[in-house]
Design an enzyme around this catalytic site. Structure first.
Site, mmCIF file in Angstrom:
data_model
loop_
_atom_site.group_PDB
_atom_site.id
_atom_site.type_symbol
_atom_site.label_atom_id
_atom_site.label_comp_id
_atom_site.label_asym_id
_atom_site.label_seq_id
_atom_site.Cartn_x
_atom_site.Cartn_y
_atom_site.Cartn_z
ATOM 1 N N THR A 1 6.574 -8.289 14.491
ATOM 2 C CA THR A 1 5.996 -7.320 13.552
ATOM 3 C C THR A 1 5.831 -5.966 14.208
ATOM 4 O O THR A 1 5.605 -5.878 15.425
ATOM 5 C CB THR A 1 4.623 -7.787 13.006
ATOM 6 N N ASP B 1 5.289 -12.351 6.550
ATOM 7 C CA ASP B 1 5.616 -11.466 5.435
ATOM 8 C C ASP B 1 4.520 -11.651 4.401
ATOM 9 O O ASP B 1 4.204 -12.770 4.010
ATOM 10 C CB ASP B 1 6.990 -11.762 4.840
ATOM 11 N N ASP C 1 -7.111 -3.292 2.033
ATOM 12 C CA ASP C 1 -8.410 -3.961 2.173
ATOM 13 C C ASP C 1 -9.599 -3.212 1.543
ATOM 14 O O ASP C 1 -10.496 -3.855 0.989
ATOM 15 C CB ASP C 1 -8.712 -4.273 3.644
ATOM 16 N N LYS D 1 -13.078 -11.915 7.796
ATOM 17 C CA LYS D 1 -11.760 -11.736 7.147
ATOM 18 C C LYS D 1 -10.819 -12.868 7.543
ATOM 19 O O LYS D 1 -10.199 -13.487 6.696
ATOM 20 C CB LYS D 1 -11.142 -10.374 7.506
ATOM 21 N N LYS E 1 -1.597 -6.287 11.415
ATOM 22 C CA LYS E 1 -1.221 -7.713 11.474
ATOM 23 C C LYS E 1 -1.323 -8.230 12.893
ATOM 24 O O LYS E 1 -1.836 -9.320 13.142
ATOM 25 C CB LYS E 1 0.257 -7.886 11.067
ATOM 26 N N GLY F 1 -4.507 -1.439 5.396
ATOM 27 C CA GLY F 1 -3.791 -1.441 4.121
ATOM 28 C C GLY F 1 -4.686 -1.378 2.893
ATOM 29 O O GLY F 1 -5.515 -0.476 2.740
HETATM 30 P P1 ITT Z 1 6.346 -6.075 9.549
HETATM 31 O O1 ITT Z 1 7.443 -6.367 8.562
HETATM 32 O O2 ITT Z 1 6.824 -5.309 10.738
HETATM 33 O O3 ITT Z 1 5.590 -7.296 9.913
HETATM 34 P P2 ITT Z 1 5.144 -4.672 7.318
HETATM 35 O O4 ITT Z 1 3.842 -3.974 7.136
HETATM 36 O O5 ITT Z 1 6.388 -3.946 6.854
HETATM 37 O O6 ITT Z 1 5.274 -5.084 8.856
HETATM 38 P P3 ITT Z 1 5.388 -6.658 5.217
HETATM 39 O O7 ITT Z 1 6.758 -6.266 4.771
HETATM 40 O O8 ITT Z 1 5.046 -8.115 5.301
HETATM 41 O O9 ITT Z 1 5.064 -6.074 6.655
HETATM 42 O O10 ITT Z 1 4.343 -5.935 4.258
HETATM 43 C C1 ITT Z 1 3.022 -6.312 4.262
HETATM 44 C C2 ITT Z 1 2.226 -5.269 3.500
HETATM 45 O O11 ITT Z 1 1.322 -5.937 2.609
HETATM 46 C C3 ITT Z 1 1.362 -4.455 4.440
HETATM 47 O O12 ITT Z 1 2.066 -3.342 4.958
HETATM 48 C C4 ITT Z 1 0.211 -4.076 3.515
HETATM 49 O O13 ITT Z 1 0.592 -3.060 2.636
HETATM 50 C C5 ITT Z 1 0.040 -5.356 2.674
HETATM 51 N N1 ITT Z 1 -0.854 -6.317 3.341
HETATM 52 C C6 ITT Z 1 -0.526 -7.550 3.818
HETATM 53 N N2 ITT Z 1 -1.574 -8.146 4.384
HETATM 54 C C7 ITT Z 1 -2.595 -7.293 4.277
HETATM 55 C C8 ITT Z 1 -3.948 -7.344 4.699
HETATM 56 O O14 ITT Z 1 -4.442 -8.379 5.378
HETATM 57 N N3 ITT Z 1 -4.716 -6.291 4.418
HETATM 58 C C9 ITT Z 1 -4.226 -5.224 3.765
HETATM 59 N N4 ITT Z 1 -2.971 -5.073 3.354
HETATM 60 C C10 ITT Z 1 -2.148 -6.114 3.605
#
Ligand code: ITT
Length: 208
Positions: free
Chosen positions: A7, A72, A158, A178, A12, A156
């Site tokens: 990631t 993801d 949250d 959380k 994350k 994000g």
């Molecule tokens: P990687 O692919 O590099 O892991 P990314 O942020 O692009 O990073 P994703 O495609 O899985 O990853 O998108 C996840 C998105 O969903 C993240 O960027 C946030 O917008 C939202 N998200 C997921 N989990 C969250 C959390 O625990 N709290 C807040 N927003 C979250």
């Protein structure tokens, strides 16, 4: 054996380290690895697998024996037909600050009553083990899109994701709170059971 997390999302990564506190966890950056993956899947599970496999390919090429793990995840808002879903990171622009994204979502829901503000976070986690075995896990947490943005914990969406069982937004929870109920916490704990079982079957131990 160590876990390398596929990631680039620092939020994350921080949560992975908190939840996997007694495991040896490195990010791709710390391992000096770049593994670009096109998230072309239409489900969380597909995209998680794409990311974990891209990392595992680089590990194999470099003869690094480690567990490639990816996450993801995203936010499904029922009033938006489940959007942004798998497009959560790209929604309203990949580089748009979340303060702005969250404000736009709240504005779009200005006339939506409480009972129609239901939403959930979803996480799919994939792990590719050194012998190519693929493990999958999944976690969700139900909530409501609040009426205002509150808190600066987590990341994000949250600050606008209200968690009924705690009576506050995800961004107002402590990291332990959380992780105890989050989509990622649930999916990752399910994954750990599977990883431990693989290690045991293969006579291997985790690096701690
Ligand atoms: P990687 O692919 O590099 O892991 P990314 O942020 O692009 O990073 P994703 O495609 O899985 O990853 O998108 C996840 C998105 O969903 C993240 O960027 C946030 O917008 C939202 N998200 C997921 N989990 C969250 C959390 O625990 N709290 C807040 N927003 C979250």
């Amino acid at each position: 054996m160590e876990i390398i997390v596929a990631t680039g999302n620092q939020g994350k990564l921080r949560e992975f380290r908190e939840i996997l506190s007694d495991w040896q966890v490195r990010s791709m950056a710390e391992a000096g690895i770049r593994a670009d993956a096109d998230e072309t899947g239409t489900t969380f599970a597909e995209n998680a697998l794409i990311k974990a496999e891209a990392l595992e390919k680089v590990l194999r090429e470099r003869h690094i024996e480690a567990i490639a793990v990816s996450d993801d995840s995203g936010l499904e808002i029922d009033a938006f037909g489940g959007a942004p879903g798998v497009y959560s990171a790209r929604y309203l622009g990949h580089d748009t600050p979340y303060e702005i994204k969250n404000r736009i979502i709240l504005n779009r829901l200005a006339d939506t009553p409480d009972e129609e503000r239901t939403a959930r976070y979803v996480a799919a986690i994939a792990a590719v083990m050194p012998d190519g075995t693929v493990l999958h896990s999944h976690g969700t947490v139900e909530g409501i899109i609040g009426w205002k943005s509150e808190g600066d914990g987590g990341f994000g969406y949250d600050p606008i994701f209200y968690v009924p069982e705690f009576g506050k937004t995800m961004a107002l929870l402590s990291p332990d709170e959380k992780n105890s109920i989050s989509h990622r916490g649930r999916a990752l704990r399910e994954m750990l059971v599977k990883i431990r079982s693989w290690l045991e079957t293969n006579g291997r131990t985790a690096d701690r």
